[in-house]
Design a protein around this motif. Structure first.
Motif, PDB file in Angstrom:
ATOM      1  N   ARG A 103       0.882  -1.151  -0.033  1.00 22.80           N
ATOM      2  CA  ARG A 103      -0.035  -0.056  -0.042  1.00 22.80           C
ATOM      3  C   ARG A 103       0.847   1.255  -0.053  1.00 22.80           C
ATOM      4  N   TYR A 104       2.333   1.186   0.343  1.00 20.03           N
ATOM      5  CA  TYR A 104       2.983   2.361   0.279  1.00 20.03           C
ATOM      6  C   TYR A 104       3.945   2.577  -1.072  1.00 20.03           C
ATOM      7  N   THR A 118       7.415  24.031  -9.504  1.00 17.05           N
ATOM      8  CA  THR A 118       7.447  22.528  -9.715  1.00 17.05           C
ATOM      9  C   THR A 118       6.040  22.031  -9.140  1.00 17.05           C
ATOM     10  N   GLU A 119       5.419  20.888 -10.004  1.00 20.42           N
ATOM     11  CA  GLU A 119       4.276  20.417  -9.618  1.00 20.42           C
ATOM     12  C   GLU A 119       4.383  18.712  -9.721  1.00 20.42           C
ATOM     13  N   PHE A 120       3.780  17.961  -8.704  1.00 16.78           N
ATOM     14  CA  PHE A 120       3.797  16.604  -8.935  1.00 16.78           C
ATOM     15  C   PHE A 120       2.639  15.999  -8.106  1.00 16.78           C
ATOM     16  N   ASN A 121       2.103  14.855  -8.783  1.00 15.37           N
ATOM     17  CA  ASN A 121       1.087  14.058  -8.097  1.00 15.37           C
ATOM     18  C   ASN A 121       1.788  13.015  -7.425  1.00 15.37           C
ATOM     19  N   ARG A 122       1.601  12.662  -6.072  1.00 18.28           N
ATOM     20  CA  ARG A 122       2.479  11.779  -5.297  1.00 18.28           C
ATOM     21  C   ARG A 122       1.775  10.214  -5.583  1.00 18.28           C
ATOM     22  N   MET A 128       6.254   5.940  -1.284  1.00 17.24           N
ATOM     23  CA  MET A 128       6.814   6.700  -0.172  1.00 17.24           C
ATOM     24  C   MET A 128       8.167   6.571  -0.197  1.00 17.24           C
ATOM     25  N   TRP A 138      10.815   8.083  -1.950  1.00 18.34           N
ATOM     26  CA  TRP A 138      11.299   8.839  -3.157  1.00 18.34           C
ATOM     27  C   TRP A 138      11.780   9.961  -2.396  1.00 18.34           C
ATOM     28  N   GLY A 139      12.569  10.584  -3.475  1.00 17.94           N
ATOM     29  CA  GLY A 139      13.306  12.003  -3.045  1.00 17.94           C
ATOM     30  C   GLY A 139      13.407  12.737  -4.104  1.00 17.94           C
ATOM     31  N   MET A 140      13.391  14.031  -3.854  1.00 15.88           N
ATOM     32  CA  MET A 140      13.575  15.192  -4.632  1.00 15.88           C
ATOM     33  C   MET A 140      14.734  16.269  -4.198  1.00 15.88           C
TER      34      MET A 140
END
Lengths: 381, 381
Positions: free
Chosen positions: B279-280, B299-303, B307, B309-311
């Motif tokens: 589920r994660y 900057t725009e994103f849908n998650r 979980m 991840w990194g930017m």
């Protein structure tokens, strides 16, 4: 060895995504297993409805469409999943999934080992999954025996919130920061984090969305509380960051502009003391970890915080693996020692398994709002 | 010791933000310093106009408003800075700043030490800053002597692009990834990275914005090229990620949705081989480093990538500090060895200092577009 009163089967809450675009909640009758030598059977009496449980419980379904059919053990609640969201449900399609990360109860049956038998009649907590069950068979190492005199309701939330709050402080220290920021800070978790930071003398910037949430935290001794609904939010936050030196944040909202705003204010706070122009911004690393998704919309930010920044997901289980068994055990021991103080949780209502399925209850606990946290008691009729 | 022909002063390009909301480019006459024992004076003959230089040169000014007044050494170009952008310029207000990160030229004067004198007449490259200058006094340790027969123009871009490209590969390895993604991949830097990855046998996913950029990279042996203007971009990118196993990306654009799209496609690629529902999301860490800002928008994103991840920002100088002097030296040695092959740069035009100020040239090189990279030759009349 089995206590005579133990039923041959018990109810277990299930969540199922159907290919037709519906989510179905139901109660399955599950036979109570005979525990292996290193196992016990726990009669679950208290299990919180945490945001992470609610995520699994409802998936991408629209809770406003919940309809209940049938009653008692044969009740079924159905809700609609918007078409565009079905893609994200693909991996769980057709799987009847048990729910409930953590909880506490009484050991009512034990396997044939001394260690297992020693737990008979004791109250234990567990992060076992499938805790929205009347009976849950668990390995000994999954059980955390609670101190004499602890009720299951007091030990229901031993793991997720306490270890997450401690994990934030631990992450802050390990990554070289000296103070931290927390959003949705009036939550059970946020109040706990506030108590931990007061205990440990750590600077904490609490971000809330409403004046009454700010008042609540201040009444609990919080020093830095910033209300994002205030016209002076940006200035307030920057000042709190100057005062505390916080350069790491844990964000429960995820969507929207808050995570980026925090980085922007951290940069502004750092630049107040900067001595010369750096075209790449402050060289101090600024970090926001997103650990929840209260706002499911897109995340958006203007990169007005230089180049030394990071954003990323933060999750309890990988964190616990990263720090190793010994350190994780130390954190758990601290939780048990402070179960009625620092790590106490509060709930607005206790409901039975059947009540979890009722649309009028779903409308309340499904909001995941501050002050509407429910406790499930699977043993309640 | 000083070569007799060395002029007592030379021109240096300057960029100045005025409180009235204007940016001014001019040429200052700077006296040529007497080098200290461990210093040399370099007559700069080649210095690239990299995006990072252009960032400092123009700040937040609108290059479309550029107006030239005067001529020769007394020319001044003025452009307007939008009011809302002045805040971001506060730290450099009123400071007449030299520009030009890197370049190459001939040592025309040396301080009184054997090591300095040994460089007289040699061609050296330097990452010294203020390289848009006719004469630049540098410490010996800042000078990278170029192999016999290397022209200044061939050594002008020894540092920023080559070390950034090598730094990406090094970061990929250090953080445990096996292949990488690069955006704006048809740039000089992108072509260089493509040659490095071919040499080292590393999987590289090149993201470009136009069919002719894709064709260019393919003609240079690139295996995975995804064109974001194509209707099948998302599928193409996901397939390239499946094929290479890339879980780290370096993004030059910064603004817009691309960084988030890359994470989303990485997650989709990882889930193609997933065995059970998590589920994660996938437990494999996915990382995007933003190292440029070609798109200055938010900057725009849908998650939609779990979980793990990194930017974050990525910058060459902190990276070089992190890996230490020895490893940084090894990277530089590799650059020098491949200066005419792997690390060769190409320029569309060579211009003088005075020409840097001309609005018609600014309109071209100020675009920072593929194929419009200029080389500044401060010694050109």
């Amino acid at each position: 060895m089995t206590i005579p009163s133990l039923a041959a089967s018990g109810l277990q809450l299930r969540s199922l995504v159907k290919p037709e675009g519906q989510l179905e909640l139901s109660l399955a009758a599950v036979s109570t297993p005979q525990p292996a030598p290193d196992e016990v059977v726990v009669r679950v009496e208290a299990s919180p409805l945490n945001p992470s449980d609610i995520g699994l419980l409802f998936g991408a379904a629209d809770i406003a469409t919940a309809k209940l059919a049938g009653s008692g053990a044969s009740a079924v609640t159905t809700m609609q999943i918007p078409g565009r969201a079905m893609k994200s449900m693909a991996a769980r399609l057709g799987q009847s999934m048990p729910v409930g990360n953590e909880g506490a109860g009484v050991v009512v049956a034990a396997g044939d080992s001394d260690a297992a038998r020693a737990l008979l009649g004791k109250t234990v907590a567990a992060l076992g999954g499938a805790m929205y069950s009347q009976y849950r068979c668990l390995k000994l190492e999954q059980c955390l025996p609670l101190p004499e005199g602890t009720k299951p309701a007091e030990g229901a939330s031993c793991f997720v919130n306490p270890l997450t709050a401690l994990g934030m402080v631990e992450t802050m220290r390990r990554e070289g920061h000296k103070a931290l920021v927390h959003t949705a800070a009036a939550s059970n978790l946020g109040q706990m984090l506030n108590r931990i930071c007061i205990e440990d003398g750590i600077g904490l910037v609490n971000i809330v969305r409403k004046p009454d949430q700010a008042a609540l935290l201040k009444s609990q001794g919080a020093k830095h509380v910033c209300d994002s609904s205030s016209a002076t939010f940006t200035e307030d936050l920057t000042q709190a960051l100057v005062d505390t030196g916080a350069t790491i944040a844990f964000d429960a909202t995820g969507g929207g502009k808050l995570a980026g705003q925090i980085l922007g204010c951290m940069e502004a706070a750092l630049n107040r003391t900067a001595k010369e122009y750096s075209r790449y911004g402050s060289t101090t690393h600024k970090q926001v970890y997103i650990y929840g998704g209260l706002d499911t919309g897109p995340t958006e930010f203007n990169r007005n915080f230089g180049m030394a920044w990071g954003m990323g997901g933060w999750l309890l289980f990988p964190f616990l693996q990263r720090i190793g068994a010994e350190r994780a055990q130390a954190l758990r021991a601290r939780v048990v020692a402070g179960l009625k103080t620092t790590f106490a949780s509060s709930y607005s209502k206790e409901i039975s398994l059947a009540e979890v399925l009722r649309p009028e209850e779903i409308a309340v606990y499904g909001q995941r709002a501050t002050g509407t946290k429910y406790l499930v008691n699977p043993s309640k009729a």
